[in-house]
Design an enzyme around this catalytic site. Structure first.
Site, mmCIF file in Angstrom:
data_model
loop_
_atom_site.group_PDB
_atom_site.id
_atom_site.type_symbol
_atom_site.label_atom_id
_atom_site.label_comp_id
_atom_site.label_asym_id
_atom_site.label_seq_id
_atom_site.Cartn_x
_atom_site.Cartn_y
_atom_site.Cartn_z
ATOM 1 N N ASP A 6 -15.114 71.783 38.284
ATOM 2 C CA ASP A 6 -14.474 72.808 39.113
ATOM 3 C C ASP A 6 -13.068 72.317 39.497
ATOM 4 O OD1 ASP A 6 -15.363 70.804 40.815
ATOM 5 O OD2 ASP A 6 -15.881 72.181 42.437
ATOM 6 N N SER A 7 -12.777 71.038 39.205
ATOM 7 C CA SER A 7 -11.422 70.504 39.375
ATOM 8 C C SER A 7 -10.435 71.189 38.434
ATOM 9 C CB SER A 7 -11.421 68.988 39.160
ATOM 10 O OG SER A 7 -11.996 68.660 37.905
ATOM 11 N N ASP A 10 -19.807 72.519 35.757
ATOM 12 C CA ASP A 10 -19.759 72.209 37.195
ATOM 13 C C ASP A 10 -19.838 73.523 37.977
ATOM 14 O OD1 ASP A 10 -19.535 70.341 39.260
ATOM 15 O OD2 ASP A 10 -17.353 70.099 39.072
ATOM 16 N N LYS A 17 -23.889 70.726 36.956
ATOM 17 C CA LYS A 17 -23.744 69.809 38.085
ATOM 18 C C LYS A 17 -23.546 70.621 39.352
ATOM 19 C CE LYS A 17 -19.911 67.114 38.859
ATOM 20 N NZ LYS A 17 -19.543 67.550 40.225
ATOM 21 N N GLU A 29 -23.086 70.052 43.878
ATOM 22 C CA GLU A 29 -22.784 69.114 44.958
ATOM 23 C C GLU A 29 -23.829 69.226 46.063
ATOM 24 O OE1 GLU A 29 -18.742 69.423 46.351
ATOM 25 O OE2 GLU A 29 -17.906 69.210 44.330
ATOM 26 N N GLU A 77 -19.413 59.880 44.730
ATOM 27 C CA GLU A 77 -17.954 59.885 44.889
ATOM 28 C C GLU A 77 -17.549 59.240 46.204
ATOM 29 O OE1 GLU A 77 -16.041 63.598 43.934
ATOM 30 O OE2 GLU A 77 -14.125 62.971 44.803
HETATM 31 N N1 LIG Z 1 -6.955 65.571 39.812
HETATM 32 C C1 LIG Z 1 -8.084 65.510 40.523
HETATM 33 N N2 LIG Z 1 -8.718 64.321 40.659
HETATM 34 C C2 LIG Z 1 -9.881 64.225 41.357
HETATM 35 O O1 LIG Z 1 -10.433 63.108 41.439
HETATM 36 C C3 LIG Z 1 -10.424 65.406 41.930
HETATM 37 C C4 LIG Z 1 -9.737 66.625 41.755
HETATM 38 N N3 LIG Z 1 -8.579 66.637 41.060
HETATM 39 N N4 LIG Z 1 -10.184 67.780 42.280
HETATM 40 C C5 LIG Z 1 -11.477 67.828 42.902
HETATM 41 C C6 LIG Z 1 -11.821 66.562 43.556
HETATM 42 C C7 LIG Z 1 -11.022 66.226 44.789
HETATM 43 N N5 LIG Z 1 -11.108 64.776 44.776
HETATM 44 C C8 LIG Z 1 -10.381 63.941 45.597
HETATM 45 C C9 LIG Z 1 -9.158 64.335 46.066
HETATM 46 C C10 LIG Z 1 -8.414 63.500 46.874
HETATM 47 C C11 LIG Z 1 -8.888 62.263 47.204
HETATM 48 C C12 LIG Z 1 -8.050 61.393 48.090
HETATM 49 O O2 LIG Z 1 -7.000 61.793 48.526
HETATM 50 N N6 LIG Z 1 -8.452 60.154 48.367
HETATM 51 C C13 LIG Z 1 -7.657 59.212 49.127
HETATM 52 C C14 LIG Z 1 -8.132 59.112 50.552
HETATM 53 C C15 LIG Z 1 -9.303 58.221 50.781
HETATM 54 C C16 LIG Z 1 -9.557 57.923 52.278
HETATM 55 O O3 LIG Z 1 -8.743 58.263 53.097
HETATM 56 O O4 LIG Z 1 -10.605 57.335 52.570
HETATM 57 C C17 LIG Z 1 -7.695 57.854 48.420
HETATM 58 O O5 LIG Z 1 -6.762 57.075 48.622
HETATM 59 O O6 LIG Z 1 -8.606 57.601 47.631
HETATM 60 C C18 LIG Z 1 -10.108 61.854 46.723
HETATM 61 C C19 LIG Z 1 -10.850 62.701 45.910
HETATM 62 C C20 LIG Z 1 -11.802 64.321 43.610
HETATM 63 N N7 LIG Z 1 -11.610 65.408 42.686
HETATM 64 C C1 LIG Z 2 -14.471 64.522 40.012
HETATM 65 C C2 LIG Z 2 -15.639 65.076 39.252
HETATM 66 C C3 LIG Z 2 -16.894 64.329 39.503
HETATM 67 C C4 LIG Z 2 -15.799 66.548 39.536
HETATM 68 O O1 LIG Z 2 -16.725 67.012 40.138
HETATM 69 C C5 LIG Z 2 -14.758 67.453 39.022
HETATM 70 O O2 LIG Z 2 -13.857 67.008 38.285
HETATM 71 O O3 LIG Z 2 -14.827 68.643 39.339
HETATM 72 MG MG LIG Z 3 -16.439 69.035 40.670
#
Ligand SMILES: Nc1nc(=O)c2c([nH]1)NC[C@@H]1CN(c3ccc(C(=O)N[C@@H](CCC(=O)O)C(=O)O)cc3)CN21
Ligand SMILES: CC(C)C(=O)C(=O)O
Ligand SMILES: [Mg+2]
Length: 289
Positions: free
Chosen positions: A70-71, A109, A139, A141, A207
């Protein structure tokens, strides 16, 4: 090993030879292969894919599992999160990927709002991903609270991959992008993992979970775990391909490792094309009839 000689024969066609002498070439990855890999202590890889050409490349590279995430919402369709994407938007992408692989397991997804309301809603949505999208499994959530959905789909012949820890569709409920399962929350995460296994999930994505918690859950579960920001003790790993291969810009989550810089490559190529068009260098005589 439950794979047949036909599935393990490296070049197809020829006489069956004893499994011990045969390299383990799996023609088509099935859910049971992932469980067998876990039992043998072998890791596997998963990437997102949303189109024909990346699906072909990743399949050829030997990536076991392709997720039509779904990303796509925020990597293909121009949204800033995964929340707005719809079933009708994801189905054609799922179909493109499932038509384009010969070996990889294709996961559809389920988008936000398409399964949470009830097991019935979930089953009907999942069935569309199988029938119209050609997905091999789906998949969703959620942990304990999604067990009825997972049971219903599994009973109805649809293999389910669960996704626990940080679940992006619940960003607003979880209070932002944050690590899940720290401290006391580790217990709850383990209960989620056990609940989805008990409900019939064939694998579970974790995740943004502390590495030691993910390692403990991986050791406890019989089904494979797939990490994204969950350390290297999971049975498999998944990343969004535009993150892993550097097509996307902007702040990357900490769990991303960048294996290529496709954005610079593409930007240079587009600029060169642009300047050759403007100078008249392209098309040359060899491109002209
Ligand atoms: N391009 C992309 N990558 C992804 O991994 C992803 C998507 N899109 N879209 C759906 C979700 C959203 N996801 C995400 C989006 C942002 C963070 C993030 O900003 N993480 C920061 C903050 C962690 C914290 O504060 O504890 C990091 O530094 O990891 C993590 C997962 C994972 N998925
Ligand atoms: C980050 C993965 C696990 C996902 O659910 C997605 O790409 O939508
Ligand atoms: Mg997803």
């Amino acid at each position: 090993m439950s794979s047949t000689p036909e599935e393990t024969a490296p070049y197809g066609g020829g006489p069956a030879v004893p499994a011990a002498e045969t390299p383990k070439v799996i023609r088509r990855i099935r859910t049971h292969h992932l469980r067998e890999m876990k039992q043998r202590g072998e890791r596997f890889s998963m990437l997102t894919s949303y189109d024909q050409l990346t699906a072909q490349v990743f399949d050829e590279a030997g990536i076991e599992v392709l997720l039509v995430g779904d990303s796509a919402s925020n990597n293909v369709l121009g949204n800033s999160t995964s929340i707005p994407v719809t079933v009708d938007e994801l189905l054609p992408l799922t179909r493109a990927v499932s038509r384009s692989v010969s070996r990889a397991l294709v996961v559809g997804d389920l988008p936000f709002g398409s399964y949470q309301a009830s097991p019935e809603q979930g089953y009907l949505t999942a069935a569309r991903f199988m029938k119209e999208g050609g997905a091999h499994c789906v998949k969703l959530e959620g942990g304990v609270e999604m067990a009825p959905q997972i049971e219903r789909m599994t009973r109805g012949g649809i293999p389910v991959m669960a996704h626990i820890g940080f679940t992006p569709q619940s960003e607003h409920a979880l209070g932002g992008y944050r690590v899940q399962g720290r401290g006391d929350a580790a217990e709850r995460l383990l209960r989620d993992a056990e609940a989805v296994q008990e409900a019939g999930a064939f694998a579970v994505v974790m995740e943004m979970v502390p590495g030691d918690v993910a390692a403990q859950i991986t050791a406890k579960l019989e089904i494979p775990t797939i990490g994204i920001g969950a350390g290297n003790q999971c049975d498999g790993q998944v990343l969004v391909w535009q993150d892993a291969f550097g097509l996307r810009t902007g702040k990357m989550p900490r769990f991303v490792k960048q294996y290529a810089d496709l954005r610079s490559t593409l930007l240079d190529a587009a600029r060169t094309y642009d300047s050759e068009v403007k100078s008249g260098a392209f098309p040359g005589p060899e491109h002209t009839f």
